[in-house]
Scaffold this motif. Sequence first.
Motif, PDB file in Angstrom:
ATOM      1  N   HIS A  29     -23.297  37.217  29.184  1.00 26.60           N
ATOM      2  CA  HIS A  29     -22.421  36.296  28.457  1.00 26.60           C
ATOM      3  C   HIS A  29     -21.002  36.826  28.505  1.00 26.60           C
ATOM      4  O   HIS A  29     -20.770  38.035  28.424  1.00 26.60           O
ATOM      5  CB  HIS A  29     -22.873  36.159  27.001  1.00 26.60           C
ATOM      6  CG  HIS A  29     -24.280  35.672  26.873  1.00 26.60           C
ATOM      7  ND1 HIS A  29     -24.635  34.364  27.078  1.00 26.60           N
ATOM      8  CD2 HIS A  29     -25.427  36.331  26.591  1.00 26.60           C
ATOM      9  CE1 HIS A  29     -25.942  34.228  26.914  1.00 26.60           C
ATOM     10  NE2 HIS A  29     -26.447  35.424  26.624  1.00 26.60           N
ATOM     11  N   TYR A  31     -17.015  37.107  27.093  1.00 25.39           N
ATOM     12  CA  TYR A  31     -16.227  37.116  25.871  1.00 25.39           C
ATOM     13  C   TYR A  31     -14.793  37.498  26.224  1.00 25.39           C
ATOM     14  O   TYR A  31     -14.517  37.988  27.319  1.00 25.39           O
ATOM     15  CB  TYR A  31     -16.793  38.111  24.850  1.00 25.39           C
ATOM     16  CG  TYR A  31     -18.172  37.758  24.397  1.00 25.39           C
ATOM     17  CD1 TYR A  31     -18.383  36.823  23.388  1.00 25.39           C
ATOM     18  CD2 TYR A  31     -19.286  38.339  24.985  1.00 25.39           C
ATOM     19  CE1 TYR A  31     -19.659  36.485  22.984  1.00 25.39           C
ATOM     20  CE2 TYR A  31     -20.570  38.009  24.587  1.00 25.39           C
ATOM     21  CZ  TYR A  31     -20.737  37.077  23.585  1.00 25.39           C
ATOM     22  OH  TYR A  31     -22.009  36.742  23.190  1.00 25.39           O
ATOM     23  N   ASN A  33     -11.365  39.570  24.548  1.00 25.71           N
ATOM     24  CA  ASN A  33     -10.756  40.395  23.512  1.00 25.71           C
ATOM     25  C   ASN A  33      -9.273  40.040  23.466  1.00 25.71           C
ATOM     26  O   ASN A  33      -8.518  40.377  24.377  1.00 25.71           O
ATOM     27  CB  ASN A  33     -10.955  41.874  23.834  1.00 25.71           C
ATOM     28  CG  ASN A  33     -10.402  42.795  22.784  1.00 25.71           C
ATOM     29  OD1 ASN A  33      -9.340  42.555  22.228  1.00 25.71           O
ATOM     30  ND2 ASN A  33     -11.128  43.868  22.515  1.00 25.71           N
ATOM     31  N   SER A  76     -16.696  45.655  20.579  1.00 26.96           N
ATOM     32  CA  SER A  76     -17.550  45.149  19.492  1.00 26.96           C
ATOM     33  C   SER A  76     -16.774  44.261  18.534  1.00 26.96           C
ATOM     34  O   SER A  76     -17.312  43.292  17.992  1.00 26.96           O
ATOM     35  CB  SER A  76     -18.168  46.310  18.715  1.00 26.96           C
ATOM     36  OG  SER A  76     -19.063  47.026  19.515  1.00 26.96           O
ATOM     37  N   SER A  77     -15.511  44.594  18.305  1.00 29.52           N
ATOM     38  CA  SER A  77     -14.708  43.806  17.362  1.00 29.52           C
ATOM     39  C   SER A  77     -14.445  42.393  17.865  1.00 29.52           C
ATOM     40  O   SER A  77     -14.140  41.500  17.077  1.00 29.52           O
ATOM     41  CB  SER A  77     -13.381  44.517  17.083  1.00 29.52           C
ATOM     42  OG  SER A  77     -12.569  44.520  18.236  1.00 29.52           O
ATOM     43  N   LEU A  79     -16.736  40.547  19.404  1.00 30.16           N
ATOM     44  CA  LEU A  79     -17.995  39.800  19.456  1.00 30.16           C
ATOM     45  C   LEU A  79     -18.111  38.856  18.265  1.00 30.16           C
ATOM     46  O   LEU A  79     -17.566  39.125  17.196  1.00 30.16           O
ATOM     47  CB  LEU A  79     -19.185  40.756  19.456  1.00 30.16           C
ATOM     48  CG  LEU A  79     -19.397  41.594  20.705  1.00 30.16           C
ATOM     49  CD1 LEU A  79     -20.540  42.571  20.488  1.00 30.16           C
ATOM     50  CD2 LEU A  79     -19.666  40.714  21.907  1.00 30.16           C
ATOM     51  N   PRO A  80     -18.840  37.764  18.431  1.00 23.60           N
ATOM     52  CA  PRO A  80     -19.108  36.893  17.273  1.00 23.60           C
ATOM     53  C   PRO A  80     -19.925  37.631  16.220  1.00 23.60           C
ATOM     54  O   PRO A  80     -20.643  38.597  16.522  1.00 23.60           O
ATOM     55  CB  PRO A  80     -19.916  35.737  17.869  1.00 23.60           C
ATOM     56  CG  PRO A  80     -19.908  35.906  19.328  1.00 23.60           C
ATOM     57  CD  PRO A  80     -19.406  37.260  19.655  1.00 23.60           C
ATOM     58  N   SER A  81     -19.841  37.173  14.984  1.00 26.10           N
ATOM     59  CA  SER A  81     -20.503  37.873  13.882  1.00 26.10           C
ATOM     60  C   SER A  81     -22.027  37.813  13.952  1.00 26.10           C
ATOM     61  O   SER A  81     -22.701  38.624  13.322  1.00 26.10           O
ATOM     62  CB  SER A  81     -20.023  37.304  12.548  1.00 26.10           C
ATOM     63  OG  SER A  81     -20.323  35.929  12.489  1.00 26.10           O
ATOM     64  N   ASN A  82     -22.599  36.890  14.711  1.00 26.94           N
ATOM     65  CA  ASN A  82     -24.058  36.800  14.779  1.00 26.94           C
ATOM     66  C   ASN A  82     -24.676  37.872  15.683  1.00 26.94           C
ATOM     67  O   ASN A  82     -25.885  38.024  15.719  1.00 26.94           O
ATOM     68  CB  ASN A  82     -24.500  35.409  15.227  1.00 26.94           C
ATOM     69  CG  ASN A  82     -24.042  35.081  16.642  1.00 26.94           C
ATOM     70  OD1 ASN A  82     -23.143  35.714  17.187  1.00 26.94           O
ATOM     71  ND2 ASN A  82     -24.660  34.076  17.233  1.00 26.94           N
ATOM     72  N   ASP A  84     -25.280  41.530  15.946  1.00 33.91           N
ATOM     73  CA  ASP A  84     -25.190  42.748  15.145  1.00 33.91           C
ATOM     74  C   ASP A  84     -25.964  43.910  15.761  1.00 33.91           C
ATOM     75  O   ASP A  84     -26.145  44.943  15.143  1.00 33.91           O
ATOM     76  CB  ASP A  84     -25.670  42.483  13.724  1.00 33.91           C
ATOM     77  CG  ASP A  84     -27.101  41.970  13.683  1.00 33.91           C
ATOM     78  OD1 ASP A  84     -27.682  41.716  14.754  1.00 33.91           O
ATOM     79  OD2 ASP A  84     -27.642  41.822  12.567  1.00 33.91           O
TER      80      ASP A  84
END
Length: 159
Positions: A29, A31, A33, A76-77, A79-82, A84
């Motif tokens: 996937h 993403y 930043n 990591s910051s 990434l979406p909150s889902n 974990d």
Amino acid sequence: MNLCDPKQKAFAQRVYFDLKICRKWSKLHVYFNEINKWIFFLGRPSDDQPLTFVLPISSDEQLTVDDLFNLRSKLSSALPSNIDENIPSVLMAIIANDFTLGYFNFSFGLSSPIITKTETEISNNQIISTINDDFTTNEIKKEIVNNEWPTNETNATWD
């Protein structure tokens, strides 16, 4: 994705094709930043392996020691909150201007050793050799058990 330069987009596309099509990663996937203006991936080579960050980066780009040390937390910051899950490594995809691609894996902490089935069998003394030659395996087993080398040849010479 219009916030990054076209060169980075081309590099990210090259890495995606290499991982997904050539190396057959099962999940991948993309993403972005926004702080560092990095396109990066989160994926796994196969379903039984942990998630890994993949950061396409130009061979011309310079990173400081602090950048490398904080790489995982920066990714990591974004990434979406889902998501974990603790992601243990960053695979840096270093790309030259001619699209030559090399990978460098950063693991965080000590990784546990991977023990193969053959190593387990050897440690349990269930197998002495992985050679499929019965003569060699039988000779090795006899030598270890009897501490001698039996032979049917009377003119045998041992070097």
